[in-house]
Design a protein around this motif. Structure first.
Motif, PDB file in Angstrom:
ATOM      1  N   ARG A   1       0.855  -1.173   0.000  1.00  0.00           N
ATOM      2  CA  ARG A   1       0.000   0.000   0.000  1.00  0.00           C
ATOM      3  C   ARG A   1       0.902   1.238   0.000  1.00  0.00           C
ATOM      4  O   ARG A   1       1.776   1.357   0.843  1.00  0.00           O
ATOM      5  CB  ARG A   1      -0.876  -0.023   1.255  1.00  0.00           C
ATOM      6  N   THR A   2       0.726   2.094  -0.959  1.00  0.00           N
ATOM      7  CA  THR A   2       1.522   3.324  -0.972  1.00  0.00           C
ATOM      8  C   THR A   2       0.584   4.517  -1.158  1.00  0.00           C
ATOM      9  O   THR A   2      -0.594   4.345  -1.462  1.00  0.00           O
ATOM     10  CB  THR A   2       2.562   3.346  -2.128  1.00  0.00           C
ATOM     11  N   ARG A   3       1.145   5.704  -1.000  1.00  0.00           N
ATOM     12  CA  ARG A   3       0.326   6.896  -1.100  1.00  0.00           C
ATOM     13  C   ARG A   3      -0.258   7.040  -2.504  1.00  0.00           C
ATOM     14  O   ARG A   3      -1.346   7.523  -2.700  1.00  0.00           O
ATOM     15  CB  ARG A   3       1.179   8.130  -0.765  1.00  0.00           C
TER      16      ARG A   3
ATOM     17  N   GLY B   1      17.149  -9.758 -12.504  1.00  0.00           N
ATOM     18  CA  GLY B   1      16.160  -8.710 -12.770  1.00  0.00           C
ATOM     19  C   GLY B   1      16.745  -7.363 -12.416  1.00  0.00           C
ATOM     20  O   GLY B   1      17.555  -7.261 -11.492  1.00  0.00           O
ATOM     21  N   GLU B   2      16.324  -6.335 -13.152  1.00  0.00           N
ATOM     22  CA  GLU B   2      16.897  -5.030 -12.878  1.00  0.00           C
ATOM     23  C   GLU B   2      16.332  -4.446 -11.588  1.00  0.00           C
ATOM     24  O   GLU B   2      15.400  -5.007 -10.995  1.00  0.00           O
ATOM     25  CB  GLU B   2      16.731  -4.077 -14.075  1.00  0.00           C
ATOM     26  N   SER B   3      16.921  -3.360 -11.160  1.00  0.00           N
ATOM     27  CA  SER B   3      16.532  -2.727  -9.901  1.00  0.00           C
ATOM     28  C   SER B   3      15.035  -2.411  -9.894  1.00  0.00           C
ATOM     29  O   SER B   3      14.501  -1.895 -10.878  1.00  0.00           O
ATOM     30  CB  SER B   3      17.353  -1.449  -9.731  1.00  0.00           C
ATOM     31  N   GLY B   4      14.363  -2.770  -8.808  1.00  0.00           N
ATOM     32  CA  GLY B   4      12.946  -2.457  -8.683  1.00  0.00           C
ATOM     33  C   GLY B   4      12.017  -3.501  -9.283  1.00  0.00           C
ATOM     34  O   GLY B   4      10.797  -3.338  -9.268  1.00  0.00           O
ATOM     35  N   SER B   5      12.566  -4.606  -9.803  1.00  0.00           N
ATOM     36  CA  SER B   5      11.712  -5.614 -10.445  1.00  0.00           C
ATOM     37  C   SER B   5      11.007  -6.515  -9.436  1.00  0.00           C
ATOM     38  O   SER B   5      10.175  -7.334  -9.807  1.00  0.00           O
ATOM     39  CB  SER B   5      12.524  -6.454 -11.437  1.00  0.00           C
ATOM     40  N   GLY B   6      11.383  -6.414  -8.138  1.00  0.00           N
ATOM     41  CA  GLY B   6      10.674  -7.165  -7.108  1.00  0.00           C
ATOM     42  C   GLY B   6      11.451  -8.327  -6.511  1.00  0.00           C
ATOM     43  O   GLY B   6      10.886  -9.147  -5.788  1.00  0.00           O
ATOM     44  N   LYS B   7      12.755  -8.373  -6.761  1.00  0.00           N
ATOM     45  CA  LYS B   7      13.564  -9.501  -6.285  1.00  0.00           C
ATOM     46  C   LYS B   7      13.608  -9.589  -4.762  1.00  0.00           C
ATOM     47  O   LYS B   7      13.364 -10.651  -4.182  1.00  0.00           O
ATOM     48  CB  LYS B   7      15.003  -9.401  -6.849  1.00  0.00           C
ATOM     49  N   SER B   8      13.927  -8.469  -4.104  1.00  0.00           N
ATOM     50  CA  SER B   8      13.984  -8.501  -2.635  1.00  0.00           C
ATOM     51  C   SER B   8      12.600  -8.745  -2.047  1.00  0.00           C
ATOM     52  O   SER B   8      12.467  -9.419  -1.024  1.00  0.00           O
ATOM     53  CB  SER B   8      14.548  -7.189  -2.090  1.00  0.00           C
ATOM     54  N   SER B   9      11.578  -8.202  -2.695  1.00  0.00           N
ATOM     55  CA  SER B   9      10.215  -8.427  -2.208  1.00  0.00           C
ATOM     56  C   SER B   9       9.867  -9.908  -2.287  1.00  0.00           C
ATOM     57  O   SER B   9       9.219 -10.446  -1.386  1.00  0.00           O
ATOM     58  CB  SER B   9       9.216  -7.612  -3.028  1.00  0.00           C
ATOM     59  N   LEU B  10      10.315 -10.576  -3.330  1.00  0.00           N
ATOM     60  CA  LEU B  10      10.085 -12.012  -3.449  1.00  0.00           C
ATOM     61  C   LEU B  10      10.751 -12.754  -2.284  1.00  0.00           C
ATOM     62  O   LEU B  10      10.138 -13.623  -1.654  1.00  0.00           O
ATOM     63  CB  LEU B  10      10.634 -12.519  -4.796  1.00  0.00           C
TER      64      LEU B  10
ATOM     65  N   LEU C   1       7.954  -9.107   6.424  1.00  0.00           N
ATOM     66  CA  LEU C   1       7.166  -8.132   5.682  1.00  0.00           C
ATOM     67  C   LEU C   1       7.110  -6.785   6.370  1.00  0.00           C
ATOM     68  O   LEU C   1       7.073  -6.712   7.607  1.00  0.00           O
ATOM     69  CB  LEU C   1       5.730  -8.662   5.517  1.00  0.00           C
ATOM     70  N   PRO C   2       7.066  -5.705   5.569  1.00  0.00           N
ATOM     71  CA  PRO C   2       6.819  -4.390   6.172  1.00  0.00           C
ATOM     72  C   PRO C   2       5.354  -4.293   6.588  1.00  0.00           C
ATOM     73  O   PRO C   2       4.578  -5.214   6.374  1.00  0.00           O
ATOM     74  CB  PRO C   2       7.150  -3.433   5.038  1.00  0.00           C
ATOM     75  N   ARG C   3       4.969  -3.160   7.176  1.00  0.00           N
ATOM     76  CA  ARG C   3       3.603  -3.024   7.669  1.00  0.00           C
ATOM     77  C   ARG C   3       2.597  -2.721   6.566  1.00  0.00           C
ATOM     78  O   ARG C   3       1.431  -3.092   6.675  1.00  0.00           O
ATOM     79  CB  ARG C   3       3.536  -1.860   8.687  1.00  0.00           C
ATOM     80  N   ASN C   4       3.072  -2.040   5.522  1.00  0.00           N
ATOM     81  CA  ASN C   4       2.114  -1.543   4.522  1.00  0.00           C
ATOM     82  C   ASN C   4       1.784  -2.597   3.464  1.00  0.00           C
ATOM     83  O   ASN C   4       1.999  -2.394   2.273  1.00  0.00           O
ATOM     84  CB  ASN C   4       2.675  -0.277   3.852  1.00  0.00           C
ATOM     85  N   ILE C   5       1.246  -3.726   3.913  1.00  0.00           N
ATOM     86  CA  ILE C   5       0.883  -4.787   2.988  1.00  0.00           C
ATOM     87  C   ILE C   5      -0.570  -4.645   2.562  1.00  0.00           C
ATOM     88  O   ILE C   5      -1.462  -4.533   3.394  1.00  0.00           O
ATOM     89  CB  ILE C   5       1.059  -6.179   3.663  1.00  0.00           C
TER      90      ILE C   5
ATOM     91  N   ASP D   1      20.321 -12.550  -1.072  1.00  0.00           N
ATOM     92  CA  ASP D   1      19.902 -11.363  -1.809  1.00  0.00           C
ATOM     93  C   ASP D   1      21.121 -10.487  -2.083  1.00  0.00           C
ATOM     94  O   ASP D   1      21.635  -9.834  -1.172  1.00  0.00           O
ATOM     95  CB  ASP D   1      18.833 -10.608  -1.016  1.00  0.00           C
ATOM     96  N   GLU D   2      21.561 -10.481  -3.304  1.00  0.00           N
ATOM     97  CA  GLU D   2      22.735  -9.689  -3.720  1.00  0.00           C
ATOM     98  C   GLU D   2      23.927  -9.893  -2.783  1.00  0.00           C
ATOM     99  O   GLU D   2      24.440  -8.919  -2.218  1.00  0.00           O
ATOM    100  CB  GLU D   2      22.401  -8.187  -3.750  1.00  0.00           C
ATOM    101  N   PRO D   3      24.401 -11.114  -2.620  1.00  0.00           N
ATOM    102  CA  PRO D   3      25.436 -11.361  -1.609  1.00  0.00           C
ATOM    103  C   PRO D   3      26.806 -10.804  -1.975  1.00  0.00           C
ATOM    104  O   PRO D   3      27.647 -10.669  -1.093  1.00  0.00           O
ATOM    105  CB  PRO D   3      25.493 -12.891  -1.520  1.00  0.00           C
TER     106      PRO D   3
ATOM    107  N   THR E   1      20.275 -11.633  -7.823  1.00  0.00           N
ATOM    108  CA  THR E   1      21.359 -10.753  -8.242  1.00  0.00           C
ATOM    109  C   THR E   1      20.977 -10.001  -9.514  1.00  0.00           C
ATOM    110  O   THR E   1      20.023 -10.356 -10.183  1.00  0.00           O
ATOM    111  CB  THR E   1      22.654 -11.571  -8.499  1.00  0.00           C
ATOM    112  N   HIS E   2      21.695  -8.931  -9.824  1.00  0.00           N
ATOM    113  CA  HIS E   2      21.560  -8.402 -11.178  1.00  0.00           C
ATOM    114  C   HIS E   2      22.868  -8.573 -11.934  1.00  0.00           C
ATOM    115  O   HIS E   2      23.039  -8.058 -13.028  1.00  0.00           O
ATOM    116  CB  HIS E   2      21.056  -6.949 -11.205  1.00  0.00           C
ATOM    117  N   ASP E   3      23.761  -9.359 -11.347  1.00  0.00           N
ATOM    118  CA  ASP E   3      25.061  -9.586 -11.955  1.00  0.00           C
ATOM    119  C   ASP E   3      25.077 -10.933 -12.684  1.00  0.00           C
ATOM    120  O   ASP E   3      25.288 -11.982 -12.091  1.00  0.00           O
ATOM    121  CB  ASP E   3      26.134  -9.556 -10.860  1.00  0.00           C
TER     122      ASP E   3
END
Ligand code: ATP
Ligand code: MG
Length: 324
Positions: free
Chosen positions: A15-17, A41-50, A58-62, A178-180, A211-213
């Protein structure tokens, strides 16, 4: 095959503004025992979220968190938080978070920090835990002299091995990284990848390496999943992916990897990934795709049914339909 983890339709929306950000949007894959799956996947593609969705960190804003994650024959999505923490986190699945090496507690000796999952989650005595920690340090190539040191006394490469030890110390079935190596120099990256290869060979551990490498990951990878805008667009055997990528985005990504002794300049991918808040209705890559046709911007492609390589692209759907 000996499937360890089976993920179906995993979804994590924030959930975002500005609205709902669909960071993980119907992700499905499986992981076999003793397999290394590289998630690109490139930055912002959802890798860390996966990674966070799998580990339920999880963060609070789910806005939405759903799907099925079978670990063996248990759907871990059905577990309550307490049961999940006890049965899954650390014990069966461990995560080395992005930039974890910089998140070590500066005032606690590294040996004690690595012992923490055993002390907290398993209730082991200090002596018993420290013995296992020493053993794990040897596995990841850290001298046991370092057990008593503080994080600031260690190089970046050593600190990365220490956080790796923290993930391995409970001997989990699945280790998510995650990106070790992204903050490390090339030689240190290579030595960490060698540690991972050895652990995979000797301990039979399964890895999800985010990774993106492309270049560093290629040595460990058995299979590759490529994410784009919250979805997996291709998942293939590593050799197929690196030599004959199928999805147009995979092809452009592989063309953009700089190679030694390469005559022409590496290609780049024009345009930007779509907004996760209001992604296109059709194929999410359509705007940037050189092979797009009218259907692509209208209907979302499903995964092609092939077992060995699954592609989310209308070109491949057509191939299947024509029986070629
Ligand atoms: P990177 O390669 O830069 O680490 P990533 O593929 O790991 O990127 P994520 O960190 O999973 O990407 O982020 C996916 C999208 O979700 C991004 O647009 C990000 O801004 C957004 N996002 C991540 N965490 C939150 C949050 N807690 N609330 C809202 N949006 C978030
Ligand atoms: Mg990330």
């Amino acid at each position: 095959a000996d499937t360890l983890l089976q993920v179906s339709d995993l979804t994590l929306h924030y959930r975002t503004r500005r609205g709902t950000a669909r960071a993980v949007d119907g992700v499905s894959f499986d992981l076999r025992r003793n397999e290394a799956l590289v998630v690109l996947g490139e930055s912002g593609s959802g890798k860390s979220s996966l990674a966070k969705a799998l580990m339920r960190l999880l963060p609070r804003n789910i806005e939405r968190f759903s799907g099925q994650v079978m670990l063996g024959d248990m759907d871990i999505m059905q577990l309550g938080d307490e049961a999940f923490r006890k049965q899954v986190q650390w014990n069966r699945m461990a995560l080395v978070m992005q930039a974890a090496m910089n998140a070590l507690n500066p005032v606690v000796r590294v040996g004690e920090q690595v012992a923490e999952p055993l002390r907290v989650h398993r209730g082991w005595s200090k002596d018993r835990a420290m013995e296992r920690v020493a053993e794990t340090f040897r596995k990841v190539g850290v001298s046991t002299d370092f057990l008593q040191r503080y994080p600031f006394e260690l190089s970046g490469g050593m600190r990365q091995r220490v956080v790796l030890a923290m993930a391995l110390v409970t001997e989990p079935d699945v280790v998510i990284l995650d990106e070790p190596t992204s903050a490390l120099d090339v030689l240190t990256q290579a030595s960490i990848m060698n540690v991972l290869k050895r652990i995979k060979r000797e301990e039979g551990t399964s890895f999800i390496l985010i990774t993106h490498d492309v270049a560093t990951s290629s040595e460990l990878a058995d299979r590759v999943a490529l994410m784009y805008a919250g979805q997996i667009v291709e998942i293939s055997d590593a050799r197929d992916f690196f030599h004959y990528p199928a999805h147009p985005y995979s092809q452009m990504l592989m063309d953009s990897v700089p190679r030694l002794h390469q005559a022409e300049a590496p290609g780049y991918i024009p345009g930007e990934p779509p907004d996760l808040i209001d992604p296109p209705t059709g194929c999410r890559f359509a705007d940037r795709c050189p092979s797009r046709f009218s259907k692509c911007s209208q209907d979302p492609p499903a995964f092609s049914p092939d077992e060995r390589r699954r592609v989310r692209c209308w070109l491949h759907e057509d191939e299947v339909a024509r029986g070629s």
